[in-house]
Design a protein around this motif. Structure first.
Motif, short mmCIF file in Angstrom:
data_model
loop_
_atom_site.label_atom_id
_atom_site.label_comp_id
_atom_site.label_asym_id
_atom_site.label_seq_id
_atom_site.Cartn_x
_atom_site.Cartn_y
_atom_site.Cartn_z
N SER A 4 53.68 19.71 42.98
CA SER A 4 52.43 20.45 42.85
C SER A 4 51.55 20.41 44.35
O SER A 4 50.71 21.26 44.15
CB SER A 4 51.73 19.91 41.55
OG SER A 4 51.23 18.72 41.87
N PRO A 75 52.94 29.86 42.51
CA PRO A 75 52.22 30.20 41.33
C PRO A 75 52.99 31.03 40.15
O PRO A 75 53.36 32.30 40.86
CB PRO A 75 50.88 30.61 41.48
CG PRO A 75 50.70 30.20 42.88
CD PRO A 75 51.89 30.17 43.53
N THR A 77 51.94 33.22 38.55
CA THR A 77 51.04 34.52 38.52
C THR A 77 51.49 35.35 39.79
O THR A 77 50.79 36.60 39.83
CB THR A 77 49.48 34.24 38.43
OG1 THR A 77 49.24 33.46 39.83
CG2 THR A 77 49.18 33.44 37.35
N MET A 78 52.25 34.83 40.72
CA MET A 78 52.46 35.97 41.81
C MET A 78 53.80 36.74 41.60
O MET A 78 54.64 36.28 40.63
CB MET A 78 52.79 34.97 43.04
CG MET A 78 52.08 34.15 43.83
SD MET A 78 52.30 33.08 45.24
CE MET A 78 52.78 34.38 46.20
N HIS A 162 43.88 33.71 47.41
CA HIS A 162 44.08 33.07 46.28
C HIS A 162 43.36 32.15 45.49
O HIS A 162 42.95 32.20 44.50
CB HIS A 162 45.48 32.31 46.69
CG HIS A 162 46.70 33.19 46.66
ND1 HIS A 162 47.41 33.26 45.18
CD2 HIS A 162 47.44 33.89 47.29
CE1 HIS A 162 48.31 34.14 45.36
NE2 HIS A 162 48.62 34.31 46.76
N HIS A 163 42.62 31.41 46.54
CA HIS A 163 41.51 30.22 46.15
C HIS A 163 40.21 31.12 45.41
O HIS A 163 39.74 30.69 44.39
CB HIS A 163 41.06 29.73 47.28
CG HIS A 163 40.26 28.35 46.94
ND1 HIS A 163 40.73 27.38 46.18
CD2 HIS A 163 38.73 28.43 46.90
CE1 HIS A 163 39.51 26.63 45.93
NE2 HIS A 163 38.74 27.22 46.48
N ARG A 166 41.96 34.80 43.10
CA ARG A 166 43.01 34.67 41.99
C ARG A 166 42.53 33.41 41.38
O ARG A 166 42.89 33.18 40.32
CB ARG A 166 44.20 34.29 42.53
CG ARG A 166 45.15 35.65 43.06
CD ARG A 166 45.20 36.73 41.88
NE ARG A 166 46.62 36.91 41.45
CZ ARG A 166 47.79 37.29 42.05
NH1 ARG A 166 47.88 36.85 42.95
NH2 ARG A 166 48.73 37.27 40.99
N GLY A 167 41.72 32.19 42.03
CA GLY A 167 41.50 31.18 41.29
C GLY A 167 42.85 29.81 40.80
O GLY A 167 42.69 29.16 40.10
N ASP A 168 43.94 30.36 41.89
CA ASP A 168 44.82 29.53 41.82
C ASP A 168 44.95 28.33 42.78
O ASP A 168 44.08 28.25 43.43
CB ASP A 168 46.44 30.02 41.77
CG ASP A 168 46.35 30.88 43.07
OD1 ASP A 168 45.91 30.51 44.10
OD2 ASP A 168 47.28 31.85 42.92
N ASP A 169 45.98 27.42 42.71
CA ASP A 169 45.69 26.23 43.47
C ASP A 169 46.57 26.45 45.11
O ASP A 169 46.93 25.33 45.57
CB ASP A 169 46.51 25.13 42.82
CG ASP A 169 47.90 25.11 42.73
OD1 ASP A 169 48.52 26.46 42.77
OD2 ASP A 169 48.46 24.18 42.43
N VAL A 170 46.80 27.41 45.43
CA VAL A 170 47.52 27.61 46.68
C VAL A 170 46.94 27.01 47.84
O VAL A 170 47.40 26.45 48.38
CB VAL A 170 47.81 29.57 47.07
CG1 VAL A 170 48.32 29.48 48.48
CG2 VAL A 170 49.05 29.82 45.81
N ARG A 173 46.62 23.18 47.53
CA ARG A 173 47.90 22.51 47.97
C ARG A 173 47.98 21.70 49.20
O ARG A 173 48.62 20.94 49.49
CB ARG A 173 48.94 23.30 47.49
CG ARG A 173 49.18 23.43 46.09
CD ARG A 173 50.25 24.46 45.67
NE ARG A 173 50.33 25.44 46.67
CZ ARG A 173 51.52 26.38 46.51
NH1 ARG A 173 52.42 26.06 45.75
NH2 ARG A 173 51.80 27.18 47.50
#
Length: 178
Positions: A4, A75, A77-78, A162-163, A166-170, A173
């Motif tokens: 992750s 992710p 979602t991509m 993205h951060h 999109r609010g994901d963890d790209v 990480r």
């Protein structure tokens, strides 16, 4: 089992390489503040070469770490196009990092200079000076330097997008853990 986050060594290499690329780029232009023959100009050039050799070692380490440790899954979602763009950008950054170092070494030797690493060791030029070829290699080296800044800037913008959008963890990480 998918991972992750990047491992601490991968994160350290990522940020160290980022700082080295900026330092090398900056040193290129710091030499313009000194007249030809000024010791400050020679120091800037010597530092640029030494940091470039350090960059070569860290890029090699980064490649080994990437092959040995892998990378986190993208992710879910991509889209397929986004995933392809991300993989392509990473590949392009690796190619540019390797290219810029190789061209820098070739340029130094084609100018008739030796490579020195902070005075600890010196690698003499295995080829005769060739000013015409050196100019071509210099142009390619500068093109790679500009390209790496552009691609890295787009890479950073994508991570921030993205951060924050999109609010994901790209982005997280690759950030150090707190």
């Amino acid at each position: 089992m998918p991972i992750s986050s990047y491992k601490p060594i991968q994160k350290a290499l990522h940020w160290a390489i980022f700082l080295l690329v900026l330092a090398c780029y900056g040193l290129t232009y710091s030499g313009l503040f000194f007249a030809k023959g000024d010791p400050g100009r020679a120091l800037a050039w010597w530092s640029h070469i030494s940091l470039g050799l350090l960059l070569a070692a860290l890029v090699a380490g980064r490649l080994v770490a990437r092959l040995a440790l892998g990378a986190p899954e993208l992710p879910a979602t991509m889209s397929g196009m986004e995933a392809a763009a991300a993989k392509g950008a990473h590949l392009l950054l690796y190619v540019l990092m390797i290219g810029i170092v190789g061209l820098g070494v070739a340029l130094t030797w084609l100018r008739g200079d030796a490579l020195t690493f902070f005075g600890l060791f010196t690698l003499l030029a295995p080829v005769a000076p060739n000013p015409e070829l050196a100019r071509l290699v210099k142009d390619a080296h500068e093109l790679c330097a500009d390209a790496i800044l552009i691609v890295a800037g787009l890479h950073a913008a994508a991570a921030l997008w993205h951060h924050y959008v999109r609010g994901d963890d790209v982005l997280t990480r690759m950030l150090p853990r707190r």
